[in-house]
Design an enzyme around this catalytic site. Structure first.
Site, PDB file in Angstrom:
ATOM      1  CE  LYS A   1      -3.963   2.100   0.341  1.00  0.00           C
ATOM      2  NZ  LYS A   1      -3.504   2.971  -0.781  1.00  0.00           N
TER       3      LYS A   1
ATOM      4  CE  LYS B   1       3.558   7.037   6.126  1.00  0.00           C
ATOM      5  NZ  LYS B   1       3.303   7.934   4.979  1.00  0.00           N
TER       6      LYS B   1
ATOM      7  CE  LYS C   1       4.922   7.398  -1.308  1.00  0.00           C
ATOM      8  NZ  LYS C   1       4.251   7.626  -0.019  1.00  0.00           N
TER       9      LYS C   1
ATOM     10  CB  THR D   1      -2.692  13.215   5.283  1.00  0.00           C
ATOM     11  OG1 THR D   1      -3.098  12.253   4.315  1.00  0.00           O
ATOM     12  CG2 THR D   1      -1.268  12.936   5.713  1.00  0.00           C
TER      13      THR D   1
ATOM     14  CG  ASN E   1      -4.686  16.813   0.498  1.00  0.00           C
ATOM     15  OD1 ASN E   1      -4.322  16.167   1.469  1.00  0.00           O
ATOM     16  ND2 ASN E   1      -5.945  16.851   0.114  1.00  0.00           N
TER      17      ASN E   1
HETATM   18  N1  GLU Z   1       0.881   8.997   0.047  1.00  0.00           N
HETATM   19  C1  GLU Z   1       0.351   8.903   1.370  1.00  0.00           C
HETATM   20  C2  GLU Z   1       1.442   8.513   2.344  1.00  0.00           C
HETATM   21  O1  GLU Z   1       2.608   8.745   2.114  1.00  0.00           O
HETATM   22  C3  GLU Z   1      -0.882   8.028   1.438  1.00  0.00           C
HETATM   23  C4  GLU Z   1      -0.672   6.606   1.056  1.00  0.00           C
HETATM   24  C5  GLU Z   1      -1.942   5.781   0.975  1.00  0.00           C
HETATM   25  O2  GLU Z   1      -2.996   6.262   1.333  1.00  0.00           O
HETATM   26  O3  GLU Z   1      -1.824   4.636   0.543  1.00  0.00           O
HETATM   27  O4  GLU Z   1       1.193   8.035   3.411  1.00  0.00           O
END
Ligand code: GLU
Length: 412
Positions: free
Chosen positions: A70, A94, A106, A190, A220
């Site tokens: 994810k 995370k 990623k 976030t 954002n």
């Molecule tokens: N890009 C965001 C992060 O770095 C969200 C990642 C997601 O929701 O999968 O946490």
């Protein structure tokens, strides 16, 4: 002192430190040091002038012991494999910190979307999926927005994915527009999640209402974070975008700043503020400093001069390990990225869950569930911090490692 700017090396360094403190299993630590796999693709795109340009895209799938890979996909001219690997590594930890059943992934494309037309951006997004679709899916790898990507790009990607696979599969992507199966509350998640952590810090008495905040960034995450802390009575005195920042010691009016950015394309020149550089913003005399843009902005070069008492890492990887040591020595409290900005992926989990179960939740329910997850992660980390008498970052890594190791064990 040499500056460490390889984000993947920095990420491993963070884990090793925590590993030593909690005497984590060395085999587990070694397994975490390389992603399961990474994919590099070429994306040929016909540009508006009829010429062909080949873009380079990446996806790093770090670990899926806790659930499908994810993590976001960023569009940026500085994207590279080491950065994407580091970002996928941070996603694994995370997701474990906030306790959602996902692993870490990623992606990225080397491109400056600011100089492209909407059609060109759409073609890049669809081109990325044409090459990556075999490794994506709701139970395999679930992308989301990241730097310079958002719900529109998720929409193009999902549409392309569904066209190729011939199936409806909205849970393959999160951070979608509500009309395309997105979740209420995901847009602000976030920033809102970072605000929950700030509320918990206020509750500990470390800072009080009226405290000043400087935010590096105005995307954002930064915008909703600012909104959340202003609601709690904090004063946002500085904001910035990639071109520079603005400062007003009495506080910036967020609505005016948003309107100014919309009308002029930049923050600079905002009425009632003084223009400052991004470097100056970091050194402001404020209570809370919030890097909310890119990696490696707090380094051994500027760490000694930071006067903030608390750093809230809304960006991923803004603090190098060397500067982290300086902050620990100087008593600066760092709220680590893998906690501070985990509200985004936590709400991505809620979106994924709703898609998988054909449900639609109310915004209040989503934000309440998110609030509970953030508070629980914060409380768990504080307990570990006390137990080992260590930093919040080390505590967050220890908490996540214990969870990942438990899930990862069975494979070895
Ligand atoms: N890009 C965001 C992060 O770095 C969200 C990642 C997601 O929701 O999968 O946490």
């Amino acid at each position: 002192m040499k500056n460490q700017t390889n984000p993947f090396k920095n990420a491993i360094d963070q884990l090793e430190k925590a590993g030593k403190i909690a005497e984590l299993d060395q085999n587990f630590l070694d397994r975490m040091k390389t992603p399961d796999r990474y994919i590099e693709v070429s994306i040929p795109v016909t540009m508006d002038n009829g010429s062909q340009h080949i873009f380079q895209g990446f996806r790093s799938q770090h670990n899926n012991s806790c659930g499908p890979y994810k993590g976001g996909i960023r569009f940026h001219h500085d994207v590279n494999l080491d950065e994407v690997r580091a970002l996928s590594f941070w996603m694994t930890f995370k997701c474990a910190v906030v306790n959602v059943p996902f692993g870490g992934g990623k992606g990225g494309v080397i491109v400056d979307p600011k100089i492209l037309s909407e059609k060109e951006i759409e073609n890049i997004s669809r081109g990325y999926i044409k090459k990556m679709y075999p490794v994506l899916g709701p139970e395999m790898d679930v992308p989301a927005p990241d730097v310079n990507t958002g719900e529109k790009i998720m929409g193009y990607m999902l549409d392309e994915y569904e066209k190729i696979t011939g199936k409806k599969a909205p849970a393959t992507f999160t951070g979608k527009a509500i009309a395309n199966g997105g979740s209420e509350g995901r847009m602000e998640a976030t920033g809102f999640g970072g605000g929950v952590v700030v509320r918990e810090i206020i509750n500990t008495g470390l800072i009080s209402v009226g405290a000043t905040v400087a935010i590096q960034g105005f995307g954002n995450v930064a915008t909703y974070f600012a909104e959340s802390v202003i609601k709690q009575g904090l004063k946002v005195v500085a904001l910035s975008d990639s071109k520079g920042g603005v400062y007003n010691e009495n506080g910036i009016d967020l609505a005016l700043a948003l309107a100014h950015k919309k009308n002029t394309g930049t923050l600079s020149g905002l009425a009632g503020t003084k223009n400052i550089t991004n470097a100056e913003l970091l050194l402001l005399s404020v209570d809370i400093l919030v890097p909310s843009a890119l990696e490696n902005v707090l380094t051994s070069e500027n760490a000694e001069q930071i006067s903030a008492k608390i750093i809230v890492e809304m960006a991923n990887g803004p603090t190098t390990p060397e500067s982290d040591e300086i902050f620990a020595k100087n008593g600066v409290i760092v709220i680590p990225d893998i906690l501070a900005n985990s509200g985004g992926v936590a709400t991505s989990y809620f979106e994924w869950y709703q898609n998988m179960n054909s449900e639609k939740w109310q915004r209040e329910d989503v934000l309440k569930k998110l609030d509970d997850l953030m508070v629980s992660a914060w409380n768990n980390i504080v307990v570990i911090k006390e137990k080992y008498k260590t930093t919040l970052r080390n505590a967050a890594y220890i908490l996540a490692s214990e969870r990942i190791e438990e899930a990862d064990k069975i494979k070895h």
